[in-house]
Design an enzyme around this catalytic site. Sequence first.
Site, mmCIF file in Angstrom:
data_model
loop_
_atom_site.group_PDB
_atom_site.id
_atom_site.type_symbol
_atom_site.label_atom_id
_atom_site.label_comp_id
_atom_site.label_asym_id
_atom_site.label_seq_id
_atom_site.Cartn_x
_atom_site.Cartn_y
_atom_site.Cartn_z
ATOM 1 C CG HIS A 276 -0.128 0.163 2.536
ATOM 2 N ND1 HIS A 276 0.583 -0.869 3.099
ATOM 3 C CD2 HIS A 276 0.078 1.231 3.354
ATOM 4 C CE1 HIS A 276 1.176 -0.456 4.203
ATOM 5 N NE2 HIS A 276 0.889 0.816 4.378
ATOM 6 C CG ASP B 286 2.019 4.991 4.735
ATOM 7 O OD1 ASP B 286 1.401 3.908 4.715
ATOM 8 O OD2 ASP B 286 3.154 5.121 5.252
ATOM 9 C CG HIS C 225 5.320 0.937 2.561
ATOM 10 N ND1 HIS C 225 4.666 2.037 2.050
ATOM 11 C CD2 HIS C 225 4.872 0.819 3.830
ATOM 12 C CE1 HIS C 225 3.883 2.556 2.969
ATOM 13 N NE2 HIS C 225 3.984 1.832 4.071
ATOM 14 N NE ARG D 90 8.712 -4.644 10.496
ATOM 15 C CZ ARG D 90 9.685 -3.807 10.122
ATOM 16 N NH1 ARG D 90 10.938 -4.213 10.116
ATOM 17 N NH2 ARG D 90 9.406 -2.581 9.738
HETATM 18 C C1 GA4 Z 1 -2.302 2.784 5.643
HETATM 19 C C2 GA4 Z 1 -1.514 3.760 6.527
HETATM 20 C C3 GA4 Z 1 -1.964 3.735 8.009
HETATM 21 O O1 GA4 Z 1 -1.471 2.538 8.631
HETATM 22 C C4 GA4 Z 1 -3.508 3.759 8.122
HETATM 23 C C5 GA4 Z 1 -4.039 2.501 7.424
HETATM 24 C C6 GA4 Z 1 -5.549 2.241 7.472
HETATM 25 C C7 GA4 Z 1 -5.923 1.251 8.607
HETATM 26 O O2 GA4 Z 1 -5.128 0.398 8.968
HETATM 27 O O3 GA4 Z 1 -7.086 1.338 9.032
HETATM 28 C C8 GA4 Z 1 -5.925 1.689 6.065
HETATM 29 C C9 GA4 Z 1 -4.674 1.948 5.170
HETATM 30 C C10 GA4 Z 1 -3.803 2.876 5.980
HETATM 31 C C11 GA4 Z 1 -5.039 2.534 3.784
HETATM 32 C C12 GA4 Z 1 -6.341 1.942 3.151
HETATM 33 C C13 GA4 Z 1 -7.399 1.562 4.201
HETATM 34 C C14 GA4 Z 1 -7.177 2.377 5.481
HETATM 35 C C15 GA4 Z 1 -6.359 0.240 5.972
HETATM 36 C C16 GA4 Z 1 -7.092 0.185 4.688
HETATM 37 C C17 GA4 Z 1 -7.372 -0.928 4.042
HETATM 38 C C18 GA4 Z 1 -3.930 3.932 9.577
HETATM 39 C C19 GA4 Z 1 -4.056 4.797 7.207
HETATM 40 O O4 GA4 Z 1 -4.314 5.965 7.479
HETATM 41 O O5 GA4 Z 1 -4.282 4.251 5.942
#
Ligand code: GA4
Length: 335
Positions: free
Chosen positions: A207, A209, A264, A274
């Site tokens: 994904h 961020d 990443h 980890r």
């Molecule tokens: C990725 C980055 C952060 O960890 C996060 C993630 C969020 C979650 O874990 O709830 C998301 C992911 C993240 C992007 C797409 C959506 C939302 C999980 C998911 C499948 C907290 C964020 O802001 O976006």
Amino acid sequence: MVVLSKPSPMEQFTTTATTTTSTTLFPLIDLSEPPESSKTKLVAACEEFGFFKVINHGVPIELMAELEYEALKFFSLPLSAKAKAGPPDPFGYGNNKIGRKGDVGLVEYLLLTTDTQSDYQKFASIFGEAAEKFRCVVNEYVAAVKKMACEVLEMVADGLKIQARDVLSKMLMDEESDSVFRLNYYPSCSPEFQDSGGRNLIGFGEHTDPQIISVLRSNDTSGLEIYLKDGNWISVPPDQYSFFVNVGDSLQVMTNGRFKSVRHRVVANSRKARISMIYFGGPPLCEKIAPLPSLLIQGDQDSLYNEFTWFDYKTSVYTSRLSDNRLGLFEKIAA
Ligand code: GA4
């Protein structure tokens, strides 16, 4: 009619492409060096990788270790205690399920706001008297990392020759900044750490961020991989004393695509658990996410994106799958 079957949980945990052991040297930013040389390196790293490592960062090592210790204490609690932190919707404790759209990974996590006062009742129901200690360590760590992230963003602004050097950092400093803090625990998964095809199991799927900048620190266990422009995944050697920084989607838009948010993922490690801690620096919900005007003037370009706010983007992010190209929806269609 073609009927697509739902992937089995094992398939969902499996990486789809193999990792190259590469000799690529990751960009290294030494914050003790004169900013003049670092800012040029920083801009190049954000353009080429959307990723870099930071050393001599000024965040006390003891604080990093203390938070790791507190996080391990939390993840060692019985499931019934951790579950009191509630499902992560959006904040709380999560186990294997990521987001709302069916993504899974071999990971346990705690998602927190950066205003731990509002999460305090949750901590108290889990830790009892130790809640205040946990809250203080998280607070102190987040404050130190945010300060460092702001320093980096100011050097980025200088490197981009933007006059107002706080143009990015002020979004993180804003009282309304919509930032997130995440603790991840990836258990070791020996001896079945590979599926029958010999592929590694996924801890956290690929994904980008969504925020402006993410600052990650982990223990000395490998697992983090980044996707390079040449189509290879490469494993990032862990370094518990340093930070790894990701360019987020919002910074990609603010630089009109000059910087790229880095794709990443984390693969499971067979030998050791980890643990990672990540600060995601985001803007206030009402902030317009658009190319910085001075960058458009310098390059005499049009924005590649339609106008949107962080609230619009966040709403769309939370209804997406992890691997989706979320910015695609906001790109202008070429005439
Ligand atoms: C990725 C980055 C952060 O960890 C996060 C993630 C969020 C979650 O874990 O709830 C998301 C992911 C993240 C992007 C797409 C959506 C939302 C999980 C998911 C499948 C907290 C964020 O802001 O976006």
